[in-house]
Design an enzyme around this catalytic site. Structure first.
Site, short mmCIF file in Angstrom:
data_model
loop_
_atom_site.label_atom_id
_atom_site.label_comp_id
_atom_site.label_asym_id
_atom_site.label_seq_id
_atom_site.Cartn_x
_atom_site.Cartn_y
_atom_site.Cartn_z
CB ALA A 68 76.74 36.87 45.03
N GLY A 112 81.21 35.73 47.88
CA GLY A 112 80.55 36.45 48.97
C GLY A 112 80.55 35.66 50.28
CD GLU A 115 83.55 39.47 48.82
OE1 GLU A 115 82.53 38.99 48.29
OE2 GLU A 115 84.10 40.49 48.40
CD GLU A 135 84.29 36.97 44.13
OE1 GLU A 135 85.41 36.43 44.06
OE2 GLU A 135 83.70 37.18 45.21
#
Ligand code: COA
Length: 261
Positions: A68, A112, A115, A135
């Site tokens: 992200a 992300g 993911e 993270e």
């Protein structure tokens, strides 16, 4: 006719569409715009019968997606972050995409990005790729499905270790864990990924869709329910012209020509 997108590129190669996250100067980090455009492209491709298989990759040779966009976290409140993540975003759009979708991982595949790759059906990595859920180093946890999809793919213990340490692992280690399907030299990545995509693109789109639906049930239902639904989906194949063609072609000793009907 394709819509135009600023942070994501779309390249149609016959029956295979390649989506490229295009923010190489930010290691293809996912900001709000990129996630929205990625989801919009998937909606466009979902409705396009000429596209049988989708590949997702990152622009440049450094990153698939480095996670992200951390800059966007700076001023965000808990409520606004929650609202953004509950919207139908990229992770959900990938997970619910009805056609086969392959992650072509060409570099950093973090947070992300990992993911997104986890939500894809197949992952092909270059030897130079690396994977991680870092993270924890930011004082947060994965929020795009990492805590759920990673343990399902590699087992709880390995997922725990990756998420709790934030450690970055190389492609070969990811392969050994079962996180990626193939690791190839960087100059073979596109060739190998396109080879898999083209092989899948020859199959019946209806059977592919039903096979995906059945496989995804394995992690989301108990065995009895999954087996029952598999029978229903198997039987549903018998309503397609593709099933007639597949069986006929076998008996006539020729290659089937699937139309997606
Ligand atoms: N969000 C926002 N910007 C990011 C980013 C991210 N996830 N990842 C990289 N960038 C930006 C950097 O801030 C830098 O921007 P700048 O040139 O304006 O300073 C640019 O991309 C290049 O990054 P840099 O760190 O210089 O490149 P590198 O090749 O040396 O290292 C990474 C690459 C991916 C290892 C490193 O950038 C990194 O650790 N990124 C964060 C990964 C992460 O924690 N992801 C999970 C987020 S929840």
């Amino acid at each position: 006719m394709s819509q135009s997108y600023e942070t994501v590129l779309l390249d149609r190669r016959d029956r295979v569409a390649v989506i490229m996250i295009n923010r190489p100067e930010k290691r293809n980090a996912l900001n709000i715009q990129t996630r929205a455009e990625g989801a919009a492209i998937l909606d466009e491709l979902r409705a396009d019968d000429s596209v049988r298989v989708v590949i997702i990759t990152g622009a440049g040779d450094k990153a698939f997606i480095a996670g992200a966009d951390i800059a966007e976290f700076a001023d965000r409140t808990a409520i606004s972050q929650r609202e953004i993540m509950l919207e139908r975003g990229l992770f959900n759009a990938v997970d619910t995409f009805p056609k086969p979708i392959i992650a072509m991982v060409n570099g950093y595949c973090l947070g992300g990005g990992c993911e997104v790759a986890l939500a894809c059906d197949i992952r092909v990595a270059s030897e130079t790729a690396s994977f991680g859920q870092p993270e924890i180093n930011l004082g947060i946890i994965p929020g795009g499905g990492g805590t759920q999809r990673l343990p399902r793919l590699v087992g709880e213990g390995k997922a725990m270790e990756m998420i709790l340490t934030g450690e970055i692992i190389d492609a070969q280690t990811a392969f050994n864990l079962g996180l990626v399907n193939h690791v190839v030299p960087a100059d073979q990545l596109e060739i190998k990924t396109m080879e898999i995509a083209n092989r899948i693109a020859e199959k019946s789109p209806i059977a592919l869709r039903l096979a995906k639906e059945a496989i995804k049930l394995a992690a989301r239902s108990n065995l009895d329910e999954g087996l029952r639904r598999e029978v229903d989906l198997f039987a549903l194949c018998f309503s397609s012209a593709d099933k007639e063609e597949g069986v006929k072609a076998f008996l006539e000793k020729r290659k089937p020509e699937f139309k997606g009907k």
